[in-house]
Design a protein around this motif. Structure first.
Motif, PDB file in Angstrom:
ATOM      1  N   TYR A  20       0.865  -1.482  -0.287  1.00 48.75           N
ATOM      2  CA  TYR A  20      -0.313   0.280  -0.277  1.00 48.75           C
ATOM      3  C   TYR A  20       0.873   1.298  -0.240  1.00 48.75           C
ATOM      4  CZ  TYR A  20      -2.525   3.923   2.147  1.00 48.75           C
ATOM      5  OH  TYR A  20      -2.967   5.099   2.811  1.00 48.75           O
ATOM      6  N   LEU A  21       2.107   1.353   0.744  1.00 49.16           N
ATOM      7  CA  LEU A  21       3.182   2.227   1.189  1.00 49.16           C
ATOM      8  C   LEU A  21       3.799   2.440  -0.536  1.00 49.16           C
ATOM      9  CD1 LEU A  21       3.822   2.292   4.627  1.00 49.16           C
ATOM     10  CD2 LEU A  21       2.658   3.231   3.733  1.00 49.16           C
ATOM     11  N   ALA A  22       3.575   1.358  -1.086  1.00 52.33           N
ATOM     12  CA  ALA A  22       4.971   1.912  -2.430  1.00 52.33           C
ATOM     13  C   ALA A  22       3.909   2.069  -3.475  1.00 52.33           C
ATOM     14  CB  ALA A  22       5.044   0.048  -2.452  1.00 52.33           C
ATOM     15  N   ARG A  23       2.401   1.698  -3.053  1.00 51.04           N
ATOM     16  CA  ARG A  23       2.068   1.741  -4.509  1.00 51.04           C
ATOM     17  C   ARG A  23       1.612   3.077  -4.708  1.00 51.04           C
ATOM     18  NH1 ARG A  23      -1.500  -1.440  -4.176  1.00 51.04           N
ATOM     19  NH2 ARG A  23      -1.749  -2.782  -5.860  1.00 51.04           N
ATOM     20  N   ASN A  24       1.538   3.853  -3.161  1.00 52.18           N
ATOM     21  CA  ASN A  24       1.080   4.631  -3.394  1.00 52.18           C
ATOM     22  C   ASN A  24       2.352   6.525  -2.522  1.00 52.18           C
ATOM     23  OD1 ASN A  24      -1.405   4.441  -3.705  1.00 52.18           O
ATOM     24  ND2 ASN A  24      -1.799   3.191  -1.755  1.00 52.18           N
ATOM     25  N   THR A  25       2.810   5.656  -3.190  1.00 53.29           N
ATOM     26  CA  THR A  25       4.340   6.241  -2.443  1.00 53.29           C
ATOM     27  C   THR A  25       4.045   8.233  -2.577  1.00 53.29           C
ATOM     28  OG1 THR A  25       6.376   5.051  -2.321  1.00 53.29           O
ATOM     29  CG2 THR A  25       6.917   7.629  -2.504  1.00 53.29           C
ATOM     30  N   LEU A  26       4.025   8.102  -3.981  1.00 51.19           N
ATOM     31  CA  LEU A  26       3.785   9.760  -4.484  1.00 51.19           C
ATOM     32  C   LEU A  26       2.476  10.161  -3.788  1.00 51.19           C
ATOM     33  CD1 LEU A  26       5.456   9.579  -8.410  1.00 51.19           C
ATOM     34  CD2 LEU A  26       6.377  10.281  -6.298  1.00 51.19           C
ATOM     35  N   PRO A  27       1.281   9.384  -4.195  1.00 50.79           N
ATOM     36  CA  PRO A  27      -0.138  10.522  -3.954  1.00 50.79           C
ATOM     37  C   PRO A  27       0.154  10.395  -2.285  1.00 50.79           C
ATOM     38  CG  PRO A  27      -0.377   8.588  -5.415  1.00 50.79           C
ATOM     39  CD  PRO A  27       1.042   7.882  -5.003  1.00 50.79           C
ATOM     40  N   LEU A  28       1.034   9.765  -1.703  1.00 52.03           N
ATOM     41  CA  LEU A  28       1.110  10.187  -0.101  1.00 52.03           C
ATOM     42  C   LEU A  28       2.156  11.290   0.206  1.00 52.03           C
ATOM     43  CD1 LEU A  28       1.758   6.812   1.727  1.00 52.03           C
ATOM     44  CD2 LEU A  28      -0.293   7.934   1.741  1.00 52.03           C
ATOM     45  N   LEU A  29       3.530  11.318  -0.696  1.00 53.15           N
ATOM     46  CA  LEU A  29       3.766  12.249  -1.061  1.00 53.15           C
ATOM     47  C   LEU A  29       3.392  13.732  -0.901  1.00 53.15           C
ATOM     48  CD1 LEU A  29       7.219  13.345   0.028  1.00 53.15           C
ATOM     49  CD2 LEU A  29       7.172  12.628  -2.721  1.00 53.15           C
ATOM     50  N   ARG A  30       2.704  13.891  -1.615  1.00 52.01           N
ATOM     51  CA  ARG A  30       2.043  14.860  -2.284  1.00 52.01           C
ATOM     52  C   ARG A  30       1.237  15.515  -1.294  1.00 52.01           C
ATOM     53  NH1 ARG A  30       0.652  12.128  -6.979  1.00 52.01           N
ATOM     54  NH2 ARG A  30       1.272  12.485  -8.439  1.00 52.01           N
ATOM     55  N   GLU A  31       0.399  14.772   0.120  1.00 54.10           N
ATOM     56  CA  GLU A  31       0.192  15.274   1.347  1.00 54.10           C
ATOM     57  C   GLU A  31       0.676  15.450   2.672  1.00 54.10           C
ATOM     58  OE1 GLU A  31      -3.591  15.948   1.353  1.00 54.10           O
ATOM     59  OE2 GLU A  31      -3.023  15.426  -0.910  1.00 54.10           O
ATOM     60  N   GLY A  32       2.539  15.408   1.877  1.00 51.82           N
ATOM     61  CA  GLY A  32       3.415  15.486   3.304  1.00 51.82           C
ATOM     62  C   GLY A  32       3.722  14.198   4.053  1.00 51.82           C
ATOM     63  N   ILE A  33       3.603  13.160   3.722  1.00 49.95           N
ATOM     64  CA  ILE A  33       3.450  11.699   3.854  1.00 49.95           C
ATOM     65  C   ILE A  33       4.633  11.077   3.590  1.00 49.95           C
ATOM     66  CG2 ILE A  33       2.591   9.498   4.815  1.00 49.95           C
ATOM     67  CD1 ILE A  33       0.265  11.362   5.111  1.00 49.95           C
ATOM     68  N   SER A  44      15.164   4.998  -8.538  1.00 45.91           N
ATOM     69  CA  SER A  44      14.843   5.649  -9.706  1.00 45.91           C
ATOM     70  C   SER A  44      13.711   5.145  -9.897  1.00 45.91           C
ATOM     71  CB  SER A  44      15.743   4.360 -10.488  1.00 45.91           C
ATOM     72  OG  SER A  44      17.349   4.637 -10.446  1.00 45.91           O
ATOM     73  N   HIS A  45      12.839   4.273  -9.555  1.00 45.76           N
ATOM     74  CA  HIS A  45      11.047   3.894  -9.466  1.00 45.76           C
ATOM     75  C   HIS A  45      10.741   5.072  -9.737  1.00 45.76           C
ATOM     76  CE1 HIS A  45      11.112  -0.491 -11.470  1.00 45.76           C
ATOM     77  NE2 HIS A  45      12.475  -0.621 -10.744  1.00 45.76           N
ATOM     78  N   ALA A  50       7.212   9.606 -11.492  1.00 47.94           N
ATOM     79  CA  ALA A  50       7.187  11.241 -11.295  1.00 47.94           C
ATOM     80  C   ALA A  50       7.452  11.933 -12.859  1.00 47.94           C
ATOM     81  CB  ALA A  50       8.108  11.866 -10.088  1.00 47.94           C
ATOM     82  N   ALA A  51       8.453  11.316 -13.472  1.00 51.45           N
ATOM     83  CA  ALA A  51       8.421  11.531 -14.631  1.00 51.45           C
ATOM     84  C   ALA A  51       7.434  11.429 -16.048  1.00 51.45           C
ATOM     85  CB  ALA A  51      10.066  11.574 -14.921  1.00 51.45           C
ATOM     86  N   GLY A  52       6.465  10.080 -15.086  1.00 55.30           N
ATOM     87  CA  GLY A  52       5.615   9.603 -16.322  1.00 55.30           C
ATOM     88  C   GLY A  52       6.230   8.657 -17.010  1.00 55.30           C
ATOM     89  N   VAL A  53       7.789   7.816 -16.909  1.00 54.90           N
ATOM     90  CA  VAL A  53       7.979   7.194 -17.335  1.00 54.90           C
ATOM     91  C   VAL A  53       7.255   5.811 -17.416  1.00 54.90           C
ATOM     92  CG1 VAL A  53      10.097   5.503 -18.089  1.00 54.90           C
ATOM     93  CG2 VAL A  53       9.932   8.092 -18.127  1.00 54.90           C
ATOM     94  N   GLN A  54       7.067   5.802 -15.782  1.00 54.88           N
ATOM     95  CA  GLN A  54       6.116   4.515 -15.632  1.00 54.88           C
ATOM     96  C   GLN A  54       4.966   4.681 -14.924  1.00 54.88           C
ATOM     97  OE1 GLN A  54       7.777   2.264 -12.147  1.00 54.88           O
ATOM     98  NE2 GLN A  54       9.618   1.670 -13.667  1.00 54.88           N
ATOM     99  N   THR A  55       3.575   4.052 -16.100  1.00 58.15           N
ATOM    100  CA  THR A  55       1.963   5.204 -15.073  1.00 58.15           C
ATOM    101  C   THR A  55       1.671   4.328 -14.486  1.00 58.15           C
ATOM    102  OG1 THR A  55       1.344   3.083 -17.187  1.00 58.15           O
ATOM    103  CG2 THR A  55       1.302   4.623 -17.983  1.00 58.15           C
TER     104      THR A  55
END
Length: 366
Positions: A20-33, A44-45, A50-55
């Motif tokens: 759960y934490l890995a799948r949502n790392t970027l959405p969580l980071l946008r909320e300060g987590i 790198s992943h 973040a760059a859109g290279v991986q969907t």
């Protein structure tokens, strides 16, 4: 800033939480987590996402999904002059990993940092200096701890299955393996918890009964409900978790690990790991792997440990169903193994070696 540390235990849903934490790392980071990476592969992943290279996250990458297991294994290996597990690949040295973690905090300025590893539970037995190292990582941060614990008879059986899954060659549980486990963190939960509680004195610590976690909806939902961090709503929670070898197949796999080549034993393990629950001739909950005598000994040895958990949590009984430790399941291991062997169709096995092995076991055990 707040740091929340999940320090285990094993076999209580940590993989689902890490996923759960890995799948949502970027959405969580946008909320300060921040669920921080600790080395270049995981980083790198995240950069590719973040760059859109991986969907979507590549959750097959162990260092993306379970970065703090990698950190914990590196901490243990550095102290003991040992090696880290091959599944994490080539890991950097500990100073580099800690620097990577600190830099993310400095640059990203999260309000909450989450470190999550079941391997941290191993620190409690003889590795208190490693707990101290984590304590001093962000000394000015508010600190919070979370640990999940499973009733010990269930845990001993589940952890034994994990050992078989990893290709280890233990004795049978009823032949002494269960009692041999009682001196370490896989039975003595006081050794797991006490050093963390002492070193992180004053930190809010959540000690959770695994049955309560399941009742709450699983490890992800319980963690979200318990810790003092507001998680974004509607993030996907469900994902892969560790599959297990059916308990009716434990003795078959144990003998395969002992008697077959590593390749054939691995194929035997995979066969049972892939077996659908609907095909099991005996359900896991009905298989007795310990025996009444061993159950009694385990229950007696756990009494002072349970007293400690009651005292720490203020509960009358941390495990309300603790007396069920003494109650044997309805189907003996011998009968369950025989039913499993009888249910196997030779043509579904991958090789002649496996078919011969199973045929010989039927003659011995059925």
């Amino acid at each position: 800033m707040k740091i929340i540390i999940y320090f285990g235990h094993h076999k209580v849903g940590s993989t689902a939480l890490q996923t759960y934490l890995a799948r949502n790392t970027l959405p969580l980071l946008r909320e300060g987590i921040l669920y921080p990476a600790v080395e270049s592969q995981g980083m790198s992943h995240l950069l590719a996402q973040a760059a859109g290279v991986q969907t979507k996250p590549d959750l097959s990458c162990m260092n993306l999904r379970e970065p703090h297991n990698a950190l914990a294994f590196r901490m243990l290996a550095t102290k003991n002059n040992g090696k880290t597990p091959a599944w994490h690949g080539a890991l950097p040295g500990l100073p580099a990993m800690l620097t990577t973690l600190r830099h993310q905090v400095e640059v990203l300025q999260p309000h909450t940092v989450i470190l999550c590893s079941e391997v941290f539970s191993n620190f409690g037995h003889g590795h208190e200096d490693l707990i101290q190292k984590l304590h001093h990582l962000f000394p000015d941060a508010e600190q919070e701890l979370y640990c999940a614990l499973r009733r010990p008879d269930e845990y001993v059986v589940s952890w034994y299955g994990q050992r078989l899954r990893f290709g280890q060659k233990p004795r049978a549980l009823s032949d002494g393996a269960a009692l041999a486990s009682t001196k370490g963190i896989h039975f003595d939960y006081q050794k797991v918890v006490e050093p963390w509680a002492r070193i992180f004195c004053g930190a809010h610590m959540h000690l959770r009964n695994y049955n309560d976690i399941l009742s709450a909806g699983g490890s992800v939902q319980d963690f979200i409900d318990q810790v003092s961090c507001k998680f974004p709503a509607n993030l996907p929670q469900h994902g892969p978790s560790n599959s297990g070898i059916p308990r009716a197949a434990y003795e078959i796999v144990r003998r395969a690990n002992h008697e077959l080549s590593s390749e054939n034993a691995g194929q035997m393990r995979r066969f049972f790991l892939d077996m659908p629950t609907s095909q099991l001739p005996v359900q896991n909950r009905d298989v007795e792997l310990l025996g009444e005598g061993t159950r009694h000994d385990l229950a007696e040895r756990f009494k002072p440990i349970h007293d400690y958990l009651n005292k720490v949590t203020g509960e009358v009984a941390f495990f309300p169903d603790i007396d069920e430790m003494r109650i044997a399941r309805p189907i003996s291991e011998q009968e369950a193994t025989a039913r499993m062997l009888d249910s196997l169709v030779p043509d579904t096995l991958q090789s002649d070696d496996l078919r011969i092995f199973v045929s010989q076991l039927k003659q011995i055990l059925c």
